[in-house]
Design a protein around this motif. Structure first.
Motif, short mmCIF file in Angstrom:
data_model
loop_
_atom_site.label_atom_id
_atom_site.label_comp_id
_atom_site.label_asym_id
_atom_site.label_seq_id
_atom_site.Cartn_x
_atom_site.Cartn_y
_atom_site.Cartn_z
N GLU A 208 -13.11 -22.46 14.53
CA GLU A 208 -13.92 -22.51 15.74
C GLU A 208 -14.72 -21.22 15.92
O GLU A 208 -15.87 -21.24 16.38
CB GLU A 208 -13.03 -22.78 16.96
CG GLU A 208 -12.44 -24.18 16.96
CD GLU A 208 -11.34 -24.39 17.99
OE1 GLU A 208 -10.91 -25.55 18.14
OE2 GLU A 208 -10.89 -23.41 18.63
N GLY B 7 -18.68 -20.73 16.78
CA GLY B 7 -18.84 -20.53 18.21
C GLY B 7 -19.72 -19.35 18.59
O GLY B 7 -20.24 -18.63 17.75
N GLU B 8 -19.85 -19.17 19.90
CA GLU B 8 -20.65 -18.09 20.46
C GLU B 8 -19.79 -16.99 21.08
O GLU B 8 -20.13 -15.81 20.99
CB GLU B 8 -21.61 -18.63 21.52
CG GLU B 8 -22.67 -19.55 20.94
CD GLU B 8 -23.61 -20.08 22.00
OE1 GLU B 8 -23.64 -19.55 23.13
OE2 GLU B 8 -24.34 -21.05 21.70
N THR B 9 -18.68 -17.37 21.73
CA THR B 9 -17.85 -16.39 22.44
C THR B 9 -16.38 -16.75 22.31
O THR B 9 -16.00 -17.91 22.49
CB THR B 9 -18.21 -16.35 23.95
OG1 THR B 9 -19.60 -16.10 24.10
CG2 THR B 9 -17.41 -15.28 24.68
N ASP C 97 -15.73 -20.76 23.17
CA ASP C 97 -16.64 -21.56 23.98
C ASP C 97 -15.83 -22.55 24.84
O ASP C 97 -15.00 -22.12 25.62
CB ASP C 97 -17.68 -22.25 23.10
CG ASP C 97 -18.49 -21.24 22.28
OD1 ASP C 97 -18.67 -20.11 22.75
OD2 ASP C 97 -18.94 -21.60 21.17
N TYR C 98 -16.06 -23.85 24.65
CA TYR C 98 -15.32 -24.85 25.42
C TYR C 98 -14.44 -25.70 24.50
O TYR C 98 -14.12 -26.84 24.82
CB TYR C 98 -16.29 -25.72 26.22
CG TYR C 98 -17.01 -24.90 27.26
CD1 TYR C 98 -16.37 -24.55 28.44
CD2 TYR C 98 -18.29 -24.42 27.03
CE1 TYR C 98 -17.00 -23.76 29.39
CE2 TYR C 98 -18.93 -23.63 27.97
CZ TYR C 98 -18.28 -23.30 29.14
OH TYR C 98 -18.91 -22.52 30.07
N SER D 76 -13.42 -10.77 26.22
CA SER D 76 -14.27 -11.74 25.51
C SER D 76 -15.03 -11.00 24.42
O SER D 76 -15.40 -9.83 24.59
CB SER D 76 -15.23 -12.44 26.48
OG SER D 76 -16.12 -11.53 27.06
N ASP E 1 -18.15 -11.39 21.35
CA ASP E 1 -19.32 -12.08 20.84
C ASP E 1 -19.04 -12.55 19.41
O ASP E 1 -18.50 -11.79 18.60
CB ASP E 1 -20.51 -11.11 20.86
CG ASP E 1 -21.80 -11.75 20.39
OD1 ASP E 1 -21.85 -12.97 20.19
OD2 ASP E 1 -22.79 -11.01 20.23
#
Length: 189
Positions: free
Chosen positions: A146, A150-152, A111-112, A168, A170
């Protein structure tokens, strides 16, 4: 995340199982087929046990983002505190030799969150249709933590002369799959 296998048709579930079995039995360190057991689905991830004789590995893997690639977090019985992250990419033909094909800078980011910079080693195995990318990172434990939330997961490989390769994956279900693979490893040790 709860398993979605109960909502699938039996034919689709069998097809998914055979695909999963073929992909997770990919070699860990050489062109060897491991026995797959204890498979469990966690969203878009799976957790499994790989065995060959007394050797045991426990894998959390995602194989839905790409038709030819698998991302996995791996644990080995007896050294569960030293997991490794690997990407396997299917090639068109069997490889004629085992070798390190390349060692390039690589960045990973969930993610970020933190940008994890390190090295990505591209390896081929004789008699195998895949190449493997193993990551060498200073804070692999933080990256795995993380990934659990996380999502991605995004990857960037720098192949030189501004030639970047991006992937990337999932992370839906990664937390449960990683936790189960780690728990299976600790229980086995």
């Amino acid at each position: 995340m709860p398993s979605t296998s109960s909502t699938r048709s039996p034919v689709r579930a069998r097809l998914a199982w055979w695909l999963l079995a073929g992909l997770v039995a990919a070699p860990l360190a050489s062109a060897t087929n491991y026995n797959v057991s204890d498979a469990e689905q966690h969203g878009n991830w799976h957790s499994v046990t790989l065995s060959l004789g007394d050797e045991r590995h426990f894998r959390a893997l995602e194989q839905t983002s790409y038709s030819d690639s698998i991302l996995s977090v791996n644990y080995t019985a007896g050294v569960c505190d030293l997991p490794w992250l690997e990407v396997r990419v299917e090639l068109e033909e069997l490889q004629s030799e085992s070798r390190v094909a390349n060692l390039v800078p690589g960045d990973l980011r969930v993610d970020y969150a933190t940008i994890h910079s390190g090295a990505a080693e591209f390896i081929t195995q004789r008699g195998d249709r895949g190449f493997y990318v193993n990551f060498y990172l200073d804070e692999l434990g933080l990256l795995i933590d993380e990934m659990r939330e996380g999502e991605t997961l995004r990857l960037r490989f720098d192949r030189g002369d501004e030639d970047y390769w991006f992937m990337s994956f999932d992370l839906t279900g990664a937390g449960d799959a990683i936790a189960r693979a780690e728990q299976l490893c600790e229980t086995a040790g």
